[in-house]
Design a protein around this motif. Structure first.
Motif, PDB file in Angstrom:
ATOM      1  N   THR A  65       3.569  13.210  -8.432  1.00  0.00           N
ATOM      2  CA  THR A  65       3.493  12.990  -9.879  1.00  0.00           C
ATOM      3  C   THR A  65       3.503  14.295 -10.665  1.00  0.00           C
ATOM      4  N   MET A  66       3.244  15.438 -10.019  1.00  0.00           N
ATOM      5  CA  MET A  66       3.273  16.727 -10.715  1.00  0.00           C
ATOM      6  C   MET A  66       4.601  17.458 -10.493  1.00  0.00           C
ATOM      7  N   GLN A  67       5.602  16.717  -9.977  1.00  0.00           N
ATOM      8  CA  GLN A  67       6.956  17.249  -9.827  1.00  0.00           C
ATOM      9  C   GLN A  67       6.978  18.558  -9.037  1.00  0.00           C
ATOM     10  N   ALA A  68       6.253  18.582  -7.909  1.00  0.00           N
ATOM     11  CA  ALA A  68       6.276  19.753  -7.036  1.00  0.00           C
ATOM     12  C   ALA A  68       7.615  19.817  -6.298  1.00  0.00           C
ATOM     13  N   ALA A 143      -6.959  11.734  -5.622  1.00  0.00           N
ATOM     14  CA  ALA A 143      -8.082  12.422  -6.258  1.00  0.00           C
ATOM     15  C   ALA A 143      -8.090  13.895  -5.863  1.00  0.00           C
ATOM     16  N   ILE A 144      -8.353  14.766  -6.845  1.00  0.00           N
ATOM     17  CA  ILE A 144      -8.444  16.200  -6.596  1.00  0.00           C
ATOM     18  C   ILE A 144      -9.781  16.713  -7.128  1.00  0.00           C
ATOM     19  N   LEU A 161       1.334  23.658 -16.514  1.00  0.00           N
ATOM     20  CA  LEU A 161       1.101  23.346 -15.102  1.00  0.00           C
ATOM     21  C   LEU A 161       0.335  22.042 -14.947  1.00  0.00           C
ATOM     22  N   VAL A 162      -0.618  21.770 -15.856  1.00  0.00           N
ATOM     23  CA  VAL A 162      -1.418  20.547 -15.775  1.00  0.00           C
ATOM     24  C   VAL A 162      -0.876  19.476 -16.724  1.00  0.00           C
ATOM     25  N   ASN A 163       0.382  19.650 -17.165  1.00  0.00           N
ATOM     26  CA  ASN A 163       1.072  18.617 -17.945  1.00  0.00           C
ATOM     27  C   ASN A 163       0.378  18.347 -19.280  1.00  0.00           C
ATOM     28  N   THR A 183      -3.972  13.716  -9.340  1.00  0.00           N
ATOM     29  CA  THR A 183      -2.753  14.480  -9.585  1.00  0.00           C
ATOM     30  C   THR A 183      -2.002  13.928 -10.784  1.00  0.00           C
ATOM     31  N   GLU A 184      -2.125  12.640 -11.055  1.00  0.00           N
ATOM     32  CA  GLU A 184      -1.463  12.027 -12.207  1.00  0.00           C
ATOM     33  C   GLU A 184      -2.209  12.306 -13.504  1.00  0.00           C
TER      34      GLU A 184
END
Length: 296
Positions: A65-68, A143-144, A161-163, A183-184
């Motif tokens: 979801t963070m487009q890595a 979960a992070i 970076l954190v959208n 992450t979302e």
């Protein structure tokens, strides 16, 4: 294939003795290669392995979801029971990006067990900014959680970076950072200093920060910011997709800063003293203000 991933060109030499299989294997997967040497029995794994040029997006799939994007190299061991393995590795990145931001010199000590990935001594750079981090990531839920420090990190790049883009803010952040959420929908808390700052190119003096982002809500616990010859203090919350509830006070500041912080073209002039309550929608807030303007 395994878990939907096609394993190509898999080769192995093996022998069986004393209830265990000793092997030397190589496989192509995730656009890279994996080699493994060790032993496996019904009760115990002891495997040394190397994974090279592994595609991050192919690993994360729908969890990305963070487009890595980019590739990683890992070297480590697998131990424990076959039905409950533990994985330990040293991981380095190659050409990594997250939400379109370049992540350079990335490395970490990684452990995996029971669906939880633990990071130790993780670090990476964004241009001249350095992040150091210890934390965990739960694969089933995304979960992070963790904590670390940032040094000379550009605030625009940190927020992207954190959208949580706020491109009208610039400057460098130094301090402690805590992360919690998913992450979302990541949450970030920063306590430190903002230096070389500006808002729509208007300069901001060195500023102590105690700010957090959780559930896409920015919370300012403490902020005292020199603006030209004056000073601004603020406290409150602003939901990036919703409402704002912010109290702001200023002494002897250039009136252009008022519009700049609302991401509007600064056209006002004068020396301002004011107290204000900002409410309504963050994208188009209402301001209940008492103020004096001199030389406007």
């Amino acid at each position: 294939s395994v878990a939907g991933e096609l394993y190509q060109d898999m080769r192995a030499d093996y022998r069986y003795a004393a209830g265990a299989v000793a092997f030397d294997a190589r496989a192509s997967l995730y656009n890279g290669t994996v080699t493994a040497t060790g032993t496996a029995s019904p009760s115990q794994l002891n495997i040394d392995w190397v994974a090279d040029h592994i595609d991050v997006d192919r690993i994360l799939r729908e969890r990305n979801t963070m487009q890595a994007q980019g590739f990683v190299r890992a070297q480590g061991r697998i131990v424990g029971r076959p039905d409950d393995p533990a994985v330990y590795a040293t991981v380095t990145g190659d050409g990594l990006t997250v939400n379109g931001e370049a992540v350079e010199d990335a490395s970490a000590e990684v452990a995996y067990h029971g669906g939880v990935v633990a990071l130790r001594h993780a670090q990476f750079r964004q241009h001249d900014g350095v992040y150091r981090f210890d934390g965990s990531y739960r694969l089933p839920t995304g979960a992070i959680e963790g904590a670390g420090e940032v040094t000379a990190v550009e605030i625009t790049r940190l927020l992207h970076l954190v959208n949580a883009d706020m491109p009208h803010l610039t400057g460098l952040i130094d301090g402690r950072i805590q992360v919690r959420g998913t992450t979302e929908n990541p949450g970030v808390s920063v306590r430190g200093r903002w230096t070389q700052g500006a808002v729509r190119d208007l300069p901001i003096g060195d500023t102590a920060l105690d700010v957090s982002l959780a559930d896409r809500v920015v919370r300012i616990r403490q902020l005292r910011m020199p603006l030209g010859e004056g000073v601004l203090a603020a406290q409150g919350t602003a939901a990036l997709d919703g409402d704002v509830d912010m109290q702001v006070a200023a002494q002897h500041i250039d009136a252009r800063y008022l519009q700049a912080f609302m991401n509007q073209e600064p056209t006002l002039t004068g020396d301002v003293r004011f107290s204000a309550v900002v409410t309504g929608k963050t994208a188009s807030p209402s301001v209940d203000m008492s103020f004096d303007v001199a030389n406007g």
